[in-house]
Write a protein that holds these residues in place. Structure first.
Motif, PDB file in Angstrom:
ATOM      1  N   GLN A 162     -64.862  26.656  84.265  1.00  0.00           N
ATOM      2  CA  GLN A 162     -64.398  27.983  84.647  1.00  0.00           C
ATOM      3  C   GLN A 162     -62.936  28.118  84.244  1.00  0.00           C
ATOM      4  O   GLN A 162     -62.135  27.229  84.536  1.00  0.00           O
ATOM      5  N   GLN A 204     -59.400  32.030  86.379  1.00  0.00           N
ATOM      6  CA  GLN A 204     -59.370  32.473  87.774  1.00  0.00           C
ATOM      7  C   GLN A 204     -57.978  32.259  88.376  1.00  0.00           C
ATOM      8  O   GLN A 204     -57.218  31.434  87.897  1.00  0.00           O
ATOM      9  N   HIS A 223     -60.956  31.813  95.165  1.00  0.00           N
ATOM     10  CA  HIS A 223     -60.593  32.097  93.781  1.00  0.00           C
ATOM     11  C   HIS A 223     -61.137  33.456  93.357  1.00  0.00           C
ATOM     12  O   HIS A 223     -62.212  33.863  93.781  1.00  0.00           O
ATOM     13  N   LYS A 239     -64.442  26.819  90.009  1.00  0.00           N
ATOM     14  CA  LYS A 239     -63.082  27.375  89.965  1.00  0.00           C
ATOM     15  C   LYS A 239     -62.098  26.522  90.759  1.00  0.00           C
ATOM     16  O   LYS A 239     -60.892  26.620  90.578  1.00  0.00           O
ATOM     17  N   GLY A 289     -61.874  34.992  86.432  1.00  0.00           N
ATOM     18  CA  GLY A 289     -62.309  33.858  85.631  1.00  0.00           C
ATOM     19  C   GLY A 289     -63.687  34.053  85.041  1.00  0.00           C
ATOM     20  O   GLY A 289     -64.416  34.982  85.407  1.00  0.00           O
TER      21      GLY A 289
END
Lengths: 334, 334
Positions: free
Chosen positions: A56, A59, A22, B178, A25
């Protein structure tokens, strides 16, 4: 499957690594929300779910396929369109190999992403966004993807009536719909930030972007023009406005834009294309090399909004590869 | 990175193909819902969004990595845990190669899935489900994944206090978060149907399943025991109940169950494990070979609920590979 496949699909693909991760984010903390009871395992008592805490958001997900011996000068970033994911580039709905397969075999390192809030990128709890997402229906897809006229979807005998010569495998429409994911339409800024961070992470690259991804790719390139070595816009859903953005920032980036068939029959795509034409004219005027593949004008008829899934998908991919090898890389070939 | 890596990660992985596709699911038609205005492209008028029409629900997503020269007898299906996706098996949150990389290099054809409603599998419009999904917070993960004691998450000096000897890279907690995706907790039946269809599609296979995926894998095996040649349950979140299901249906399937550290400190995992112990005792009593890897009892301390991401992840993967090669395949090795 198309018989004009320009590559040998029986040869193995040698990869140094496949990496999924990822990018972008930020953390968001929620407070003061009520707890609730939640059943998760049959036969056990419900547990208390406390939504307060850290999440989060923003992302994107990307899967890197690093070839053992890449031959293309730059890695290829593959960005999907609205309401879809990186699955766009994999198998077609009727099970043929897609463009991801093609470009790996042609020697490109690839980065296939799921945009922010799509697919494996994940999305924030509903309370973090101000709107409910949209889910695309097959009826909407029929129209927006230019498969056929509105009355063709619900044709009386139960058999769909696509546009004449349609190359999308409309018999596999249900399989296509399995790819559709929810989309929030007002958080494009967050998606853009993550895309720019992805480009910075990868470094000099070529971007192959579809539909909404094509619009975002043009905006992302405005932020990091020095890293974008080529922009391939497949049926882009709009472009930056010359009234807002400075097209000359992209003067060093070769552009390629590709349009399928049936656009005059569709008012939405007529508008999108006008917007794109205006922007690309400004980009070209500023000095960029801009190539337009207007497929029907080249005698290639019947392509939908999803040429990566149409029955001539490898022929179209080959056009793009040749453009990269020629216009972009000065004859370098995979 | 662990220095006891038992394989050469510098050698290329030769693949016949990478294929991503969807399995299972069914069409659902929505009617009589109101239309709404939706802004999708900056600078253009909002468009009308009509939610009525056909959707696909209940499919899972799977990515097949077909090796040019597989050496394992059966392909490996990799099923993630609750609130996560196939990304579980890819890079660790601190950027090391994960178990997917390991098993490909060991000669396994793999099928890495996103369960129904997770990741690229997509999920149905909110109006199709009777509940709001749960999003896992980092605070929940800290507890459920057994990273540390509750007071360790919000430690006073801002530095998290994990359990002593913790092998999960807690400094990369934000990166882990994430990966988290929304989960609906009452639609497990739909997920199970798609998993069973996946097994039927693949044919004889080994299933490597984590947490919630481990519970679902045991249920799926009850439906198609003749196709499941081995079940590897990594920290399974529960098991079928002997009061409801007939454990003797799984008597022909070698089982391996793997537990990390700190379970006595966690009441939820103590309950899950008791449920699993009871079921596996019945499976073993019926004639199945059942191997338990109780890591702390083997002197391997410090593993969390996510051993595929812990700092000794390849050592753990190697235990599993050796079990497959020995117990399952009678000495066949990759």
């Amino acid at each position: 499957m198309s018989t004009d496949s320009p590559i040998d699909a029986t040869r193995p693909i040698a990869l140094r690594a496949v990496r999924g991760f990822h990018v972008g984010g930020r953390p968001v903390d929620l407070v003061d929300l009520p707890h609730r009871q939640l059943a998760t395992v049959p036969g056990l008592q419900p547990r208390v779910s406390n939504p307060n805490g850290r999440y989060q958001v923003g992302q994107l997900y990307v899967q890197q396929f690093a070839l053992a011996a890449p031959t293309a000068r730059y890695p290829l970033l593959m960005w999907h369109g609205g309401g879809m994911t990186g699955a766009t580039w994999e198998c077609t709905p009727d099970g043929r190999p897609g463009w991801h397969d093609y470009f790996m075999r042609k020697g490109y390192d690839t980065f296939v992403s799921d945009a922010v809030e799509r697919g494996r990128a994940s999305w924030a709890p509903a309370c973090l966004v101000s709107e409910m997402p949209e889910h695309r229906t097959l009826e909407q897809a029929w129209d927006i993807f230019r498969f056929g006229p509105p009355e063709g979807y619900g044709a009386a005998n139960g058999k769909r009536q696509a546009f004449q010569g349609q190359r999308f495998p409309v018999h596999a429409l249900d399989q296509l719909a399995k790819q559709f994911v929810a989309r929030w339409t007002s958080t494009g800024g967050m998606a853009l930030d993550a895309y720019v961070e992805l480009i910075r992470r990868v470094g000099p690259c070529t971007i192959l972007a579809h539909s909404e991804g094509g619009r975002l790719a043009q905006h992302a390139a405005l932020s990091v023009p020095e890293l974008v070595k080529g922009l391939i816009l497949v049926e882009p859903a709009g472009a930056p406005s010359t009234a807002v953005e400075d097209a000359s920032r992209l003067r060093g980036i070769p552009h390629c834009v590709l349009w399928g068939d049936y656009i005059p029959q569709n008012s939405l795509w007529t508008i999108y294309r006008r917007q794109v034409d205006e922007w690309l004219a400004a980009v070209q005027h500023a000095g960029a090399e801009v190539t337009e593949f207007d497929l029907p004008a080249k005698g290639i008829r019947g392509n939908s909004h999803l040429p990566m899934m149409d029955d001539n998908n490898w022929l179209i991919a080959n056009l793009i590869h040749e453009w990269i090898s020629g216009a972009m890389e000065g004859g370098m070939s995979g």
